[in-house]
Enzyme design. Structure first.
Site, mmCIF file in Angstrom:
data_model
loop_
_atom_site.group_PDB
_atom_site.id
_atom_site.type_symbol
_atom_site.label_atom_id
_atom_site.label_comp_id
_atom_site.label_asym_id
_atom_site.label_seq_id
_atom_site.Cartn_x
_atom_site.Cartn_y
_atom_site.Cartn_z
ATOM 1 N N GLY A 53 15.388 -37.985 72.330
ATOM 2 C CA GLY A 53 14.738 -38.419 71.108
ATOM 3 C C GLY A 53 15.275 -39.765 70.663
ATOM 4 N N GLY A 55 16.221 -42.661 67.649
ATOM 5 C CA GLY A 55 17.053 -42.523 66.464
ATOM 6 C C GLY A 55 18.523 -42.581 66.773
ATOM 7 C CG HIS A 56 20.200 -40.265 69.142
ATOM 8 N ND1 HIS A 56 20.747 -39.684 68.014
ATOM 9 C CD2 HIS A 56 19.357 -39.342 69.675
ATOM 10 C CE1 HIS A 56 20.258 -38.460 67.880
ATOM 11 N NE2 HIS A 56 19.410 -38.230 68.860
ATOM 12 C CE LYS A 104 21.237 -37.183 73.483
ATOM 13 N NZ LYS A 104 20.070 -37.693 74.246
ATOM 14 C CG ASP A 109 17.002 -33.813 75.074
ATOM 15 O OD1 ASP A 109 16.256 -33.453 74.152
ATOM 16 O OD2 ASP A 109 17.562 -34.920 75.093
ATOM 17 C CG HIS A 219 19.688 -34.199 66.698
ATOM 18 N ND1 HIS A 219 20.494 -33.622 67.654
ATOM 19 C CD2 HIS A 219 18.852 -35.027 67.357
ATOM 20 C CE1 HIS A 219 20.153 -34.077 68.852
ATOM 21 N NE2 HIS A 219 19.161 -34.935 68.698
#
Length: 332
Positions: A53, A55-56, A104, A109, A219
């Site tokens: 995802g 946002g990292h 991860k 995932d 998250h």
């Protein structure tokens, strides 16, 4: 919510457009939401694929380039990429020596990369190896995982394994290095604030001004406990002690990363690193290499994480090897 965006539903597409405009050394497949090296590595070398995802950032797209990843699949914010993305990327990056998937440990995932690898093997015959990163000492299970979460060691693994692939090691040997790094790395994080996902429009969780969350996930998942806000020395102690209790890092060189979660200025990260270094020195741990900055973030979350990797001469050499990506660069 104040964000420099157009619309919450277009954040990923707009961000990828910015990546393509800013970095000619990368190629962006907008339809499949995949970031590639603009110039593929030489034929006969193992390719590395990761993703997750968004946002990292800079993880994972910021680590595509010479000495690290060949491609990164981008999911929506805090949402896994789809198996079709992994299938497409695997077919594109294969240089005839197989592909290593770096995943991860989050349920979506792991599942989607597994399906993507199976599809690639069935449709093309490409050999795919998988390593699942699970280095977070904070919790064993969470709402996102079965077992430990994959966090900061992912960054160190992508760098080290990228160098191993670049120098021509075969898939079995590259995967062995990946497993060694994963087994030898431990991480722990702290949040001072929540993050705000654009589509939600409000903080993921409430954290009073006088409290912090020890062991938070990337998250916004809950950590071990909420405790009163403290100074940097005490915060460092609460991060380092669980890491050292989980693995013996004495008697070997280590690589240490002090990572910002997105909303903490670099001056504060260096304050934290100074305290972490004191604790490691007092414990008799030799820091051979260090990294301070934002490398695996949680949008705008204030806080940081500590990663300690027990290394050896080979891992240190691979760490020092040249790398040229948008998120990490040296030796070029």
């Amino acid at each position: 919510m104040k964000k420099l965006i157009n619309f919450p539903e277009t954040v990923l597409a707009d961000s990828l457009a910015g990546v393509a405009a800013a970095h000619p050394g990368l190629r962006v497949d907008h339809a499949n939401r995949i970031i590639y090296r603009a110039t593929p590595k030489a034929a006969g070398k193992v390719a590395l694929l990761s993703g997750g995802g968004t946002g990292h950032e800079p993880l994972h797209g910021g680590f595509v380039g010479e000495g690290m990843l060949d491609a990164a699949c981008a999911g929506a914010i805090f949402t896994s990429p789809t198996p079709d993305q992994m299938l497409e990327a695997t077919k594109v990056v294969d240089r005839g020596a197989g592909v290593l998937h770096i995943v991860k440990n989050y349920t979506g995932d792991v599942m989607n990369f597994e399906i993507g690898a199976e599809l690639a093997a069935a449709e093309t015959g490409i050999t795919v190896a998988v390593v699942v990163v699970n280095d977070d000492v904070a919790v064993e299970d969470s709402s996102f995982t079965a077992g430990r979460r994959g966090v900061g060691t992912t960054v160190l693994l992508e760098k080290i394994v990228g160098a191993a692939a670049e120098e021509g090691r075969d898939l079995e040997a590259v995967a062995a290095v990946a497993r060694q790094v994963n087994e030898s790395g431990r991480s722990m994080g702290v949040a001072l604030t929540s993050c705000t996902v654009p589509s939600a429009g409000k903080p993921t969780f409430e954290l009073p001004e006088d409290e912090m969350e020890i062991g938070v996930g990337i998250h916004g998942e809950p950590g071990r406990r909420r405790v009163p806000l403290a100074g940097a020395a005490e915060v460092a102690r609460q991060l380092v002690e669980p890491i050292l209790a989980d693995m013996d890092f004495t008697g070997a060189p280590t690589i240490v990363m002090l990572n910002g979660l997105g909303g903490t200025p670099l001056i504060e990260l260096y304050v934290m690193y100074a305290e972490v270094a004191k604790l490691l020195d007092a414990a008799g741990i030799t820091v051979a290499r260090s990294l301070v900055g934002n490398y695996i973030t949680a949008l705008d979350m204030a806080g940081c994480s500590v990663t300690v990797l027990r290394a050896d001469e080979d891992l240190i050499r691979l760490w020092d090897a040249p790398v040229s990506t948008t998120g990490m660069r040296w030796g070029i």
